[in-house]
Design an enzyme around this catalytic site. Structure first.
Site, PDB file in Angstrom:
ATOM      1  N   SER A   1       0.818  -1.222   0.000  1.00 50.27           N
ATOM      2  CA  SER A   1       0.000   0.000   0.000  1.00 50.27           C
ATOM      3  C   SER A   1       0.849   1.268   0.000  1.00 50.27           C
ATOM      4  O   SER A   1       0.315   2.356  -0.164  1.00 50.27           O
ATOM      5  CB  SER A   1      -0.948   0.004   1.199  1.00 50.27           C
TER       6      SER A   1
ATOM      7  N   PHE B   1       4.010   3.765  -1.498  1.00 51.77           N
ATOM      8  CA  PHE B   1       4.231   4.283  -2.839  1.00 51.77           C
ATOM      9  C   PHE B   1       5.045   3.326  -3.702  1.00 51.77           C
ATOM     10  O   PHE B   1       4.693   3.054  -4.844  1.00 51.77           O
ATOM     11  CB  PHE B   1       4.942   5.641  -2.777  1.00 51.77           C
ATOM     12  N   THR B   2       6.144   2.809  -3.181  1.00 53.01           N
ATOM     13  CA  THR B   2       6.937   1.903  -4.013  1.00 53.01           C
ATOM     14  C   THR B   2       6.234   0.562  -4.166  1.00 53.01           C
ATOM     15  O   THR B   2       6.364  -0.089  -5.201  1.00 53.01           O
ATOM     16  CB  THR B   2       8.352   1.703  -3.440  1.00 53.01           C
TER      17      THR B   2
ATOM     18  N   CYS C   1      17.542   5.620  -4.075  1.00 55.29           N
ATOM     19  CA  CYS C   1      17.266   6.543  -5.173  1.00 55.29           C
ATOM     20  C   CYS C   1      18.359   7.582  -5.363  1.00 55.29           C
ATOM     21  O   CYS C   1      18.855   7.773  -6.481  1.00 55.29           O
ATOM     22  CB  CYS C   1      15.913   7.221  -4.962  1.00 55.29           C
TER      23      CYS C   1
ATOM     24  N   ASN D   1      12.637   8.660  -8.940  1.00 58.62           N
ATOM     25  CA  ASN D   1      13.066   7.957  -7.719  1.00 58.62           C
ATOM     26  C   ASN D   1      12.231   6.716  -7.426  1.00 58.62           C
ATOM     27  O   ASN D   1      12.709   5.769  -6.809  1.00 58.62           O
ATOM     28  CB  ASN D   1      13.002   8.903  -6.515  1.00 58.62           C
TER      29      ASN D   1
END
Lengths: 345, 345, 345, 345
Positions: free
Chosen positions: A11, A13-14, A146, A309
């Site tokens: 859940s 972002f990545t 990143c 990123n």
């Protein structure tokens, strides 16, 4: 035959980016997407771009066997659960910092130590342009950070060519978007406070210095600014070579290192609006752009590097590494090339 | 066997979007990309996301034979060159307004008239959710306009269900990004002036009213605002039904119209951050989102619709229509689902 | 002689705006700025634009006597502490909704009821363009809500002129910035999720409807969208007059109502980039812009109104009202006219 | 008695900023605002924030006598018209680069030479924190450039304290907003292309290097990036002192240089969201923020500096210098302190 994949921490972002990539990947089938917070909700609840997918978050306590487990969890979680992850999957690809550094001492210096130092030597650092040969068959893969990825990609040709060596001090000024802070976010991440900033985010002592110095062999004076973007990382590196170099030397170095790379574009001058690397030009894609300019007044080489990123700096890099590790087409599932025009990525 | 494609007007924004889509499309090969301004430069000169493509702009005077010609030129150009386009290609897909309206009188009312009115009856309006059956075999296809597409998609289920009929006046308030103005741009489009606006862009008399009223059969009171976005169009429609409706009626209507559509998602309430259609959720993709809410105080139905104006509102719709016209998989080349998170799309 | 002022809730956004205005006001001296969260920190800790001020937050439990107390607290706080506020100060200016509506029944309908209904008749609603005559000597002043202010200012001339009456249904589509959500903010307010949205924020049933209908006497079909801005509220009102009106009628109506107003500019067409009201043009200032366009196809009047929600929609309006109530120059402390150019306000 | 002022080039961004400042200034009356492009239009036509002003642009060929003439024209115009400017006014304040550098040779190196080299010695460079003593009575004042101002203000305390000397090479990485490009703007400045960039704008050889090296006596390796902002310039300087310094040394240096300055705030760490200088915190104001951090790993001093390029970097600095030159209160007309929160300034 399909390769099954689990995304742990899906859940975030990545995690969402992994779901997006893997659901469009010709070799993978996502069979699990875990989230403690959103268990039983559809993945589209957290990730609106995936509202059409018929997939629900499951409890991370209920891991099932898969071929590949991608861990997109906050730092510290993977080292705690690594045995469960490896029990569940033949190949573990970790997107956190937990297995990126080769020595426990570095975790003592830069993090809060490491719980499982004996595993560090089993992990393969996955910045494919740097460690491609180590990846086939690797079963514990640590995708690069990143800001480290942006910096390493920018400087690697100069290191390969001997223009940068371990004795110089390279000044690196990185600009990043708000997605680096993840889906949580406190007051500094609220829209009214975060919008439009040029904010010293890590003036000194950013943890990615450790990755850069370890894998590039170069000392960096490293500063990170938050700027108005959600996605994107841009590194500007100021190099003062011991011996004068020409633009021809620089073009030669970048061609030598990246001539055959599917995800690296060298952009250095020329005309038009987009003359150097820009995060906008690669937003959403696994491409990196690198480039340079030569300062006629002092021999300085200014190196520019731009990535998304969340992609080349995280989920895209993880899938790229998995592709290499498992013998798939390198670019499988990573064909999206970015948008033009696009606003603030 | 590959289908060859030409993009005329390929250095503009929608032209670039066509290049992006067609270069990743399993059925098409782009053999020409014309630009008067950038002849002989690589397509990456204008479109940085395509810098890795080995393709150069050619002179639009040198059209070669192709299977499909996509015209992404300003309004008026296609009607002037339509014979050359049709000589060069079996199928012409026009992204301008030149062949969208069925009658010359409408061009007199809303545009500066039409040079080739006899061809209007040969053209097929391409909003596939509305005109899918007309597309197979069509050889002159006019892709729908962005604001018209957003509005029509939002209201179509209510028209199908008889909740909206031709006698009501529907108020439509559209919000659009700066890419609608194209790659040229004057003072009002410069970054310092255009940033952060909520600007009445077309308070009244926007030309897309003609498309909406023609294809939906509904009168609209139509206003367009420019807001801070590059990509995206969002239509909010205020409907006052003659008879009371329930949420169940509305869900039924949207399911009936869009239940099998590959590119339309209905989003109406529920939890989380993204509870209704949002341009962000579909940026870069050919998906549309539609949804609604019911005003308990006055029976008003508020309809929301969100698209990427460059995709579902232009290039994506054109490729979708070509897929249907040529018998390809409908979603071929249009798999990208958008990003999360993303900044200002 | 200086008038002393306290700001209660001074670490929030509107509290900070009050500190900014009052510290530059020729008549006021800020002697207290309360914050539970930041007690004893400098006001610059919360509000970086005020870092040069020598003023610290104090505990709201330690109210001292002042001439005027401004309450910039969340809804419900003022009604709970109103006795303490009135004990401490001769004049209380409340920026919340707690004393805006004249009848307890409205609080039952739109809020969670009211604890002190007997005080409602003592309060003066402060939108000075509407209630200027009631303000001199008022000791409990309720500054109008931001979206209500934008809407009322836009429509007031049409009501005054009888073009809008109580029987029509006016559709109002409001666009607001993220500062409306205040300094707290959850997931929906985080920068990655909130950036670049066109998000149905209150599709129906926004509480400011009650203010609009009470003070304007007109029914509205009201919808609020969140757009990419921090500051700003823009209302677009769609009016269908019973009798046809001309542009001359409209200019006459706006001049009649606002000809002498120091903070209202009427902007309706003309040339240049900024042809209608825009929040950008008034960001940071107490000015409102109002304007209109006439739809030649259906007689519709489209009304535009733009304010800075933190200023004309909150703190600026409160200071303006205090100026009138206390007999100061109306524009005292409110001279700032906004910036050009400015980004996303 | 009022001092009369003319603004030449008043329709540009810095010209509009001068109009805004001077129209709110207690000592000045603006009697002329010239614009070739907009002659006879109201100033509000170009600058919407000034729509309430009763002032029209006049032809620059019709200069009348004034006390002070502010020239906000593109580089090259002032040197061409300087005799006319000095004939018309006792004091000329030039905002362009035409009189900033003291030697013709520098104009040969960095610009296209100089037409009136004999006047260079008569001009006073106006960065009041640096040249305050030279300003009283000066009649040809050259306001410093924006990026030079940001850089000089950041480094000045280190130069004063001997921490930076002429032998070190300081790396300076500047981030700027789109207003630096002025009101004209080509393709690179159009909203779709310029939005959300982190773009190498001047990788090397930016002309402000000449000002910095001239007035600070320090060599800089200088790179400028365009980022998503309209207003603002932020300089990050990387200094490697010959001898180790402590935070106490740094605080001492900044206090020594700026302890009494009305427009400089030192911000270095501490808590909260805004821990270092940020352009957002000073947008619209004449304040500068400076600060620093010390890198524990290598002794590097990272210096941060933030200004509004249109204010402290241009029009505000010009008014500040005029205040000093004419013996007015230094802060007259410059009281605005910026906004919180604010979006993308």
């Amino acid at each position: 035959m399909t390769t099954t994949a689990a995304v742990v921490g899906a859940s975030g972002f990545t995690g969402g980016e992994l779901l997006r990539l893997l659901s469009g990947h010709p070799e993978f089938e996502v069979t699990q997407a875990t989230s403690r917070q959103y268990t039983r909700k559809t993945v589209g609840y957290a990730h609106p771009n995936l509202r059409h997918l018929d997939l629900r978050f499951s409890d991370p306590a209920d891991l099932e066997s898969v071929d590949v487990l991608f861990a997109a969890t906050p730092h510290g979680v993977s080292m705690e659960h690594i045995d469960a992850f490896r029990d569940a999957a033949d190949t573990v690809v970790d997107l956190s910092a937990d297995f990126r550094l080769p020595e426990a001492a570095l975790y003592d210096d830069w993090y809060d130590g490491h719980d499982r130092p004996e595993l560090l030597s089993e992990a393969t650092y996955a910045l494919p342009e740097l460690t491609r040969e180590d990846l086939p068959g690797a079963d514990l893969i640590a995708a690069g950070g990143c800001n480290a990825t942006a910096t390493i990609l920018g400087l690697l040709p100069l290191v390969d060519a001997g223009i940068v060596d371990g004795d110089q001090r390279v000044v690196v000024d990185v600009k990043v978007g708000s997605s680096e802070g993840g889906a949580g976010g406190g007051a500094a991440s609220s829209h009214p406070e975060r919008s439009g900033v040029v904010r010293p985010y890590a003036p000194t002592s950013h943890r990615h210095e450790a990755e850069i110095e370890t894998y590039l062999g170069t000392r960096v004076a490293f500063t990170v600014h938050a700027v108005e973007m959600v996605r994107g990382a841009s590194a500007t590196c100021h190099v003062f070579p011991d011996e004068p170099v020409t633009k021809g030397d620089l073009w030669g170095a970048y061609r030598e290192t990246y001539g055959d790379e599917p995800f690296v574009r060298t952009v250095a001058g020329g005309g038009g609006v987009y003359r150097y690397p820009e995060p906008k030009a690669v937003a959403g894609s696994n491409h990196a752009e690198v480039g340079f300019e030569l300062d006629p007044r002092n021999g300085r080489v200014v190196v520019f590097s731009a990535i998304d990123n969340m992609m080349k700096g995280s989920a895209g890099q993880a899938v790229h590494a998995a592709n290499v590790a498992l013998g798939f087409e390198e670019t499988a599932g990573l064909a999206f090339t970015g948008l033009h025009p696009v606003g603030t990525p």
